[in-house]
Design an enzyme around this catalytic site. Structure first.
Site, PDB file in Angstrom:
ATOM      1  CD  GLU A   1      -2.652   1.422   2.479  1.00  6.48           C
ATOM      2  OE1 GLU A   1      -2.245   0.893   3.534  1.00  6.48           O
ATOM      3  OE2 GLU A   1      -3.661   2.137   2.418  1.00  6.48           O
TER       4      GLU A   1
ATOM      5  NE  ARG B   1       5.287  -7.790  10.040  1.00  9.42           N
ATOM      6  CZ  ARG B   1       4.052  -7.400   9.693  1.00  9.42           C
ATOM      7  NH1 ARG B   1       3.026  -7.837  10.384  1.00  9.42           N
ATOM      8  NH2 ARG B   1       3.868  -6.563   8.709  1.00  9.42           N
TER       9      ARG B   1
ATOM     10  CE  LYS C   1       4.008   0.235   4.683  1.00 10.55           C
ATOM     11  NZ  LYS C   1       2.942   0.292   3.670  1.00 10.55           N
TER      12      LYS C   1
END
Length: 592
Positions: free
Chosen positions: A49, A289, A299
């Site tokens: 994204e 992850r 983020k």
RNA sequence: UGGGGAUUGGUGUAACGGUAGCACGACUGACUCUGACUCAGUUAGUCUAGGUUCAAAUCCUAGAUCCCCAGCCA
């Protein structure tokens, strides 16, 4: 059957990871059919994204996905999952493209499917949504976000919506009005009609579309209706012919929904169906992850660091972002190698950040030209070297790469050595310079310390020494048997005082003091290292004067350094990528 | 309290009922004109308790611990 795979960058065979095992099994069974060349189809994607910069965690995903395409002759897409105009910006799109191209080496080694946008599928998705409404599998819900929250139910208590049995024709009309912009933000949603009592909350009639009156970086004002992740993502994958849709573990609960949406579109489809042919159904697979010690990867936290100016920007060399690592001097190959080394599984783990550092050391050791520069200078005067005399000595540019050749370095009466390479009263096992002790100046001469000069405060400002002309080039004189007549334990780097150029060197330490930032207090900022950046003026090898931004060097015995884009003519700036391993530092630390 | 996952040396990762291996780290030592690199060696592990089996990290049962899920975020 083969049970090993190759490293993306080369040589060593290695066990198959669970993704490779799945791909090989699928290839063997012909699950995904064949591509134009007749090879079993493998098609992956990286779907960021565009709401932030990519970091090392994303690098794992990029390497994984592009690596699979590379290993199995498949294709790899970069696709922007741009379904929320409120959070996304063109700046991020540009940065992501740059980072992905840099990391993957310009798409070398696999077929690059291209760059895609979820937003360019909005019309197709919209059509499928109308289809689901007509099939009775979706409905327009008038509940506000707050009401939906209240009615969500809980464990053992089903959710409710008074609108779930709304007539499909009414839903369809309302849905078209939603698209036409007749309602304000949040007034209505389109929801999938699945199971309000499901123990898996993502199946409790999830929202498919919400109303957002906002300009989109890619589609402008064409839409005020935006699809949610779950509805959009499986369709993006399907449209692109993705075979293996690889995502992180937290999407495990969403997988049934991924499958439900595709299956629902395919319901009553097939040859001769009014709805048309069935659509492609990719397989979602989850992996753990990346977590790194001493590193924060979220983020929003990285965004906060940037916004609050705790770092100089997204590309601050202390940031775990890909652009930060690039500016720091990391090479794409070293990051790829790191990602390959740590493997991929479904169990969560935290990798020692030291492994990342090792990866870049390994890579740069083979490629970086060597240079002698003194970070914290201490002047040495060679008493028996004639004033004004200059000697040109051969310097090996890279011992790991004989092809790199040699160049000349200049030796004069006054030189600088590293302050830490001199001790007036030497510690045990300190075999560098000390009164009466002899060392080698790399590629130059043996010198012996004859004394020190101190200032009024007792600080050593100069070291006096004599050199041995018989040791020119740095070799001890040899006896008749060919053996060196004497040995020195220490070899120091040095630079001619008269020829050195001054430059700024930025020394970085870890951004966080804690292995797991925020663990102590719950606030990651509490573990921010206040001393993560040190700027010093160093005495540099004059060859650095003409070096371009991004060029990487090894400062012998000191580490790897990279020319920062802040450099100006006559004012070079270097970033320390990483130090060399330093056994002496450990010995010294243990001794105190 | 419901659902979904995961537990193998310090760390990461193999094994797919048949010798618990590899990498990183740490520690020794060798080599060395970078205390780097390289090389050799040492170190240390199957979450617990039962069970099945000639044989269990692997299969079964029970438990423990950790992670994810109740956004109109992704």
């Amino acid at each position: 059957m083969s049970d090993t795979a190759r490293h993306p960058d080369g040589e060593k065979p290695r066990h198959l990871n669970f993704l490779e095992q799945i791909v090989e099994a699928d290839n063997a069974s012909g699950k995904w059919g064949q591509d134009a060349q007749g090879h079993p189809k493998v098609h992956t994607r990286f779907p960021p994204e565009p709401n932030g910069y990519l970091h090392i965690g994303h690098a794992k995903s990029i390497c994984l996905n592009s690596g699979l395409a590379r290993s199995y002759g498949g294709a790899f897409n970069l696709r922007f999952d741009d379904t929320n105009p409120a959070k996304e910006e063109q700046e991020y799109v540009d940065a992501i493209i740059k980072d992905v191209e840099w990391l993957t080496g310009g798409h070398a080694g696999y077929r690059f499917g291209g760059i895609f946008w979820a937003s360019s599928y909005f019309e197709r998705m919209y059509g499928w949504a109308e289809e689901l409404i007509q099939k009775g599998l979706a409905y327009v819900c008038d509940l506000s976000a707050e009401e939906v929250g209240k009615r969500r139910g809980s464990i053992g208590v089903p959710a409710t919506s008074p609108f779930r049995d709304r007539d499909p024709a009414e839903s369809l009309a309302l849905f078209r009005d939603m698209r036409a912009g007749k309602f304000p933000n949040g007034a209505r949603t389109l929801r999938a009609r699945i199971d309000l009592a499901s123990p898996n909350f993502t199946m409790r009639d999830p929202v498919m579309y919400r109303i957002i009156h906002e300009s989109h970086h890619h589609t402008g004002d064409a839409w005020c209706l935006y699809p949610m992740y779950d509805w959009a993502h499986c369709l993006e994958d399907s449209l692109e012919g993705i075979t293996h849709s690889i995502c992180t573990l937290e999407f495990r609960n969403n997988r049934p929904l991924y499958d439900w949406f595709i299956d629902s579109i395919n319901k009553d489809r097939g040859p001769g169906s009014r709805w048309g042919e069935r659509i492609h159904h990719p397989q979602q697979i989850e992996f753990a992850r990346l977590n790194l010690t001493y590193t924060v990867m979220s983020k929003r936290f990285l965004l906060a660091l940037v916004k609050e100016a705790r770092v100089s920007g997204w590309d601050d060399p202390r940031m775990p972002t890909i652009c930060g690592l690039r500016r720091r001097g990391y090479t794409p190959a070293s990051i790829r190698r790191f990602c390959d080394d740590i493997g991929v599984t479904t169990q969560e783990s935290t990798i020692d950040v030291g492994r990342l550092e090792n990866a870049v050391r390994d890579d740069l050791n083979k490629t970086a030209p060597r240079v002698m520069s003194v970070l914290r200078p201490l002047k040495v005067v060679i008493e028996n070297w004639p004033e004004g005399k200059i000697d040109e000595l051969d310097f090996v540019i890279n011992p790991e790469d004989p092809g790199a050749g040699t160049r000349k370095v200049t030796f004069t009466r006054e030189i600088y050595i590293e302050r830490e390479d001199f001790m007036e009263t030497p510690a045990k096992k300190f075999f560098r310079l000390a009164p009466g002790q002899e060392v080698r100046l790399r590629w130059a001469y043996f010198i012996r310390c004859t004394g020190v000069v101190k200032d009024a405060s007792g600080e050593i400002v100069e070291v006096r020494a004599t050199y041995d002309p018989e040791t020119r080039g740095g070799d001890a004189p040899h006896g008749p048997d060919g053996q060196p007549l004497r040995k020195v334990k220490g070899t120091l780097h040095w630079i001619s005082a008269q020829h050195a150029i001054k430059g700024e060197v930025r020394l970085f330490d870890r951004l966080f003091n804690a292995e797991e930032p925020g663990k102590r207090t719950g606030n990651q900022l509490d573990d921010l290292n206040p001393n993560s950046l040190e700027r010093i003026e160093a005495m540099l090898d004059p060859v650095l004067a003409g070096a371009a931004a991004g060029a990487t060097f090894q400062f012998e015995r000191m580490g790897y350094f990279c020319v920062d884009p802040d450099s100006r003519p006559g004012a070079i700036v270097l970033n320390r990528t990483v130090t060399l391993k330093d056994t002496w530092a450990k010995v010294g630390a243990a001794g105190t």
